[in-house]
Design an enzyme around this catalytic site. Sequence first.
Site, PDB file in Angstrom:
ATOM      1  N   HIS A  14       8.984  -1.333  -5.909  1.00 49.76           N
ATOM      2  CA  HIS A  14       9.168  -0.408  -4.783  1.00 49.76           C
ATOM      3  C   HIS A  14       9.927  -1.075  -3.627  1.00 49.76           C
ATOM      4  CE1 HIS A  14       6.226  -2.652  -2.497  1.00 49.76           C
ATOM      5  NE2 HIS A  14       5.551  -2.766  -3.641  1.00 49.76           N
ATOM      6  N   ARG A  65       3.760   3.729  -2.479  1.00 46.49           N
ATOM      7  CA  ARG A  65       5.004   2.976  -2.273  1.00 46.49           C
ATOM      8  C   ARG A  65       5.881   2.991  -3.525  1.00 46.49           C
ATOM      9  NH1 ARG A  65       0.551  -0.510  -2.389  1.00 46.49           N
ATOM     10  NH2 ARG A  65       0.690  -2.551  -3.408  1.00 46.49           N
ATOM     11  N   GLU A  92      -0.351  -2.413  -8.705  1.00 51.67           N
ATOM     12  CA  GLU A  92      -0.262  -3.818  -8.330  1.00 51.67           C
ATOM     13  C   GLU A  92      -1.540  -4.538  -8.752  1.00 51.67           C
ATOM     14  OE1 GLU A  92       1.118  -6.242  -8.204  1.00 51.67           O
ATOM     15  OE2 GLU A  92       1.868  -6.875  -6.241  1.00 51.67           O
ATOM     16  N   HIS A 185       5.288  -2.793  -9.085  1.00 49.14           N
ATOM     17  CA  HIS A 185       4.954  -3.750  -8.017  1.00 49.14           C
ATOM     18  C   HIS A 185       5.313  -5.184  -8.406  1.00 49.14           C
ATOM     19  CE1 HIS A 185       2.637  -0.535  -6.083  1.00 49.14           C
ATOM     20  NE2 HIS A 185       2.514  -0.131  -7.333  1.00 49.14           N
TER      21      HIS A 185
HETATM   22  O1  LIG Z   1       0.812  -5.838  -3.024  1.00 51.64           O
HETATM   23  C1  LIG Z   1       1.634  -6.694  -3.261  1.00 51.64           C
HETATM   24  O2  LIG Z   1       2.785  -6.476  -3.964  1.00 51.64           O
HETATM   25  P1  LIG Z   1       3.735  -5.174  -3.826  1.00 51.64           P
HETATM   26  O3  LIG Z   1       4.286  -5.218  -2.427  1.00 51.64           O
HETATM   27  O4  LIG Z   1       4.813  -5.352  -4.874  1.00 51.64           O
HETATM   28  O5  LIG Z   1       2.919  -3.933  -4.127  1.00 51.64           O
HETATM   29  C2  LIG Z   1       1.339  -8.077  -2.901  1.00 51.64           C
HETATM   30  O6  LIG Z   1       0.944  -8.179  -1.566  1.00 51.64           O
HETATM   31  C3  LIG Z   1       2.475  -8.986  -3.301  1.00 51.64           C
HETATM   32  O7  LIG Z   1       2.196 -10.230  -2.784  1.00 51.64           O
HETATM   33  P2  LIG Z   1       2.516 -11.611  -3.499  1.00 51.64           P
HETATM   34  O8  LIG Z   1       4.016 -11.699  -3.738  1.00 51.64           O
HETATM   35  O9  LIG Z   1       2.029 -12.592  -2.462  1.00 51.64           O
HETATM   36  O10 LIG Z   1       1.723 -11.695  -4.780  1.00 51.64           O
END
Ligand SMILES: O=C(OP(=O)(O)O)[C@H](O)COP(=O)(O)O
Length: 251
Positions: A14, A65, A92, A185
Amino acid sequence: MNAMSIGTLVLLRHGESEWNALNLFTGWVDVHLTDKGMAEGKRAGELLAEHNLLPDVLYTSLLRRAISTANLALDAADRHWIPVVRDWRLNERHYGALQGKNKAQTKEEYGNEQFMLWRRSYDTPPPAIEAGSEYSQDTDPRYANLDEVPLTECLLDVVKRLIPYWEDTISQELLAGRNVLVTAHGNSLRALVKHLDGISDEDIAGLNIPTGIPLRYDLDENLKPLNPGGTYLDPEAAAAGAAAVANQGGK
Ligand SMILES: O=C(OP(=O)(O)O)[C@H](O)COP(=O)(O)O
């Protein structure tokens, strides 16, 4: 080999979320895109159209998202009408008690080793979130059909929930010749890329996925990549974005 009959897979993290912009661990918390994230979604759709990678079916997580990014991308590619499947298995990684916490502050408080263990180790989950607390999803109706709503997850836990779904459902669409867009994610896509490219439990720690840039995989009939590592549709922006993700504790 008859790779021509297999659909093309495109993975899309996203666009920037409000909590990405604030440098907060997000996980299953259902935050909105920023204006930049919305622009990234639209641009992703333009890239799909420019590269003639029009999806036939969309798979997304249950988080807005990813859903909003896909809507913006598909609208820009004039594919807003394709069938959509939403599944929690693409969510995620559940970030446990770290959900809602600032990454830089967490690194400062616990030290870089513990911070990186929680972020990037394969099999060490963060501490569990307290059920019923502000950023827990244990009573969220969208997960009512799950046997158990996670209170934390490591990447291995994501692999265990996502790869059977990939094998039974998403990959079957590709084998049937359909182009598939998966909008998900950072860590759920790391789990899928680890599986596709056969990346070791150690080496996956070094792989970061940028927001909003489509990643194309051409697979053979055994679902092995013909382009290992995939091909970002905007490689320069992807390299800069991945480096920014890697450095997120530093802000
Ligand atoms: O929710 C998350 O990922 P996303 O923004 O892809 O949904 C995490 O906060 C990503 O964090 P990280 O890169 O520290 O594992």
